[in-house]
Structures are given as structure tokens and as C-alpha cells.
Design a protein around this motif. Sequence first.
Motif, PDB file in Angstrom:
ATOM      1  N   MET A   1       3.303  38.282  88.424  1.00  0.00           N
ATOM      2  CA  MET A   1       2.711  37.097  87.802  1.00  0.00           C
ATOM      3  C   MET A   1       2.037  36.187  88.821  1.00  0.00           C
ATOM      4  N   GLN A   2       2.506  36.177  90.067  1.00  0.00           N
ATOM      5  CA  GLN A   2       1.861  35.357  91.093  1.00  0.00           C
ATOM      6  C   GLN A   2       0.441  35.847  91.349  1.00  0.00           C
TER       7      GLN A   2
ATOM      8  N   TYR B   1      -6.332  34.265  88.066  1.00  0.00           N
ATOM      9  CA  TYR B   1      -6.719  33.230  87.100  1.00  0.00           C
ATOM     10  C   TYR B   1      -7.364  32.045  87.828  1.00  0.00           C
TER      11      TYR B   1
ATOM     12  N   VAL C   1      -1.406  37.490  89.153  1.00  0.00           N
ATOM     13  CA  VAL C   1      -2.176  37.149  87.945  1.00  0.00           C
ATOM     14  C   VAL C   1      -2.607  35.689  88.019  1.00  0.00           C
ATOM     15  N   ASP C   2      -1.694  34.813  88.462  1.00  0.00           N
ATOM     16  CA  ASP C   2      -2.001  33.388  88.609  1.00  0.00           C
ATOM     17  C   ASP C   2      -3.117  33.192  89.636  1.00  0.00           C
TER      18      ASP C   2
ATOM     19  N   LEU D   1      -4.111  30.001  81.413  1.00  0.00           N
ATOM     20  CA  LEU D   1      -3.015  30.940  81.602  1.00  0.00           C
ATOM     21  C   LEU D   1      -1.724  30.295  81.129  1.00  0.00           C
ATOM     22  N   ASP D   2      -1.012  30.985  80.232  1.00  0.00           N
ATOM     23  CA  ASP D   2       0.311  30.542  79.778  1.00  0.00           C
ATOM     24  C   ASP D   2       1.326  31.507  80.374  1.00  0.00           C
ATOM     25  N   LYS D   3       1.972  31.071  81.466  1.00  0.00           N
ATOM     26  CA  LYS D   3       2.914  31.963  82.159  1.00  0.00           C
ATOM     27  C   LYS D   3       4.120  32.291  81.290  1.00  0.00           C
TER      28      LYS D   3
ATOM     29  N   LYS E   1       2.971  34.554  78.586  1.00  0.00           N
ATOM     30  CA  LYS E   1       2.269  35.677  79.200  1.00  0.00           C
ATOM     31  C   LYS E   1       0.962  35.991  78.474  1.00  0.00           C
TER      32      LYS E   1
ATOM     33  N   ILE F   1      -3.433  34.930  78.288  1.00  0.00           N
ATOM     34  CA  ILE F   1      -4.613  34.356  78.913  1.00  0.00           C
ATOM     35  C   ILE F   1      -5.595  34.066  77.787  1.00  0.00           C
TER      36      ILE F   1
END
Length: 165
Positions: A15-16, A22, A18-19, A44-46, A49, A51
Motif C-alpha cells: 500500500m505504501q 497515487y 500504491v500511495d 485514494l481511500d486506504k 482500498k 481509487i
Amino acid sequence: MAKDSSFDVVSEVDMQEVDNAYGQTAREITTRYDLKDSGSKIELDKGGKTITISAPSDFVSKQIIDIFQSKMIKRGLDIKSVSFGKPIAASGGTVRVIGTIVEGISKDLASKINKDIKNTKLKVKVTIENDKLRVSSPKRDTLQEVISFLKEQDYGQPLQYTNYR
């Protein structure tokens, strides 16, 4: 009797990274000449999950998806780890596209992978544990063959092979 060797088949997304992809995409949207004043944005909604891409047209939303996917590739992520839906008409004549981050192996996919491994006729034991598969065998060479076989297949999401012992 010697202890069996094993490995896990999982589907995980960093996820890091992906962030980071983003963030780079959001920055490019604000600086790129053709997208700067278009009213386009990416969120982005972590936790969920997801986008969300908002754009004035379907064409612009596809451009943003393309930018995001190129940033993912540069960060070493598989583009199959995010599945984008169809464009949805939103207020003000804009378009919204929602992408979901694919993590974990579903029961259906796990049973399909299990069936494919069994069809290879290799002497391995496959157990499905929640959202991963554990493949074990007395011979490490057999496990290597299974990994090679799985890398050749396309299951619509990225697979990783962890805990090899």
C-alpha cells in the motif's frame, strides 16, 4: 522421514507503493498542461482500498488511469493489482471511475489454482488457508516446478510466492 518443504501462494499489494504512485499521479495532474485546468482529480481511500478518478470526460479519465498505471509500473507494482470499473456519469457532466485494489485470493480462485496444480500430476499437497494457499512437497525441485507453472498462468491478479522453506 524428512520434513516436507513448502511455500505460500499469496496476493498482496504494498500500500505504501500504491500511495506513492497515487501521489505522483496527483502531482502530474496539477502540472501537466492538458490536465491542469480540466477539473480532474484522483483520490485514494486506504481503508476501503479504492481509487476514485473524477474527470470531465471518459477520454481524460482513461488518460489519468494510464498515468497511474505507468507510475505503478515504475514503482514495481503489477497493474493487475488495481481493477478499474466502467466510467459512471457524475454530476456536472463529469465522469467517475472507481478502481479497487485486489488483495487476497478468493475461494473461487484458490480452488481454480488448486485444480490447475493437481492437473500437473506433480506430487504436491495444496491446502487453502483463508486468502492464501500452502503448497508442500518432500522435494524442493517439485515446488520449483509448481512455482514455474503458476508464473506461466494468468489468474487476473498478481501472485507472490512467500515462506519458501
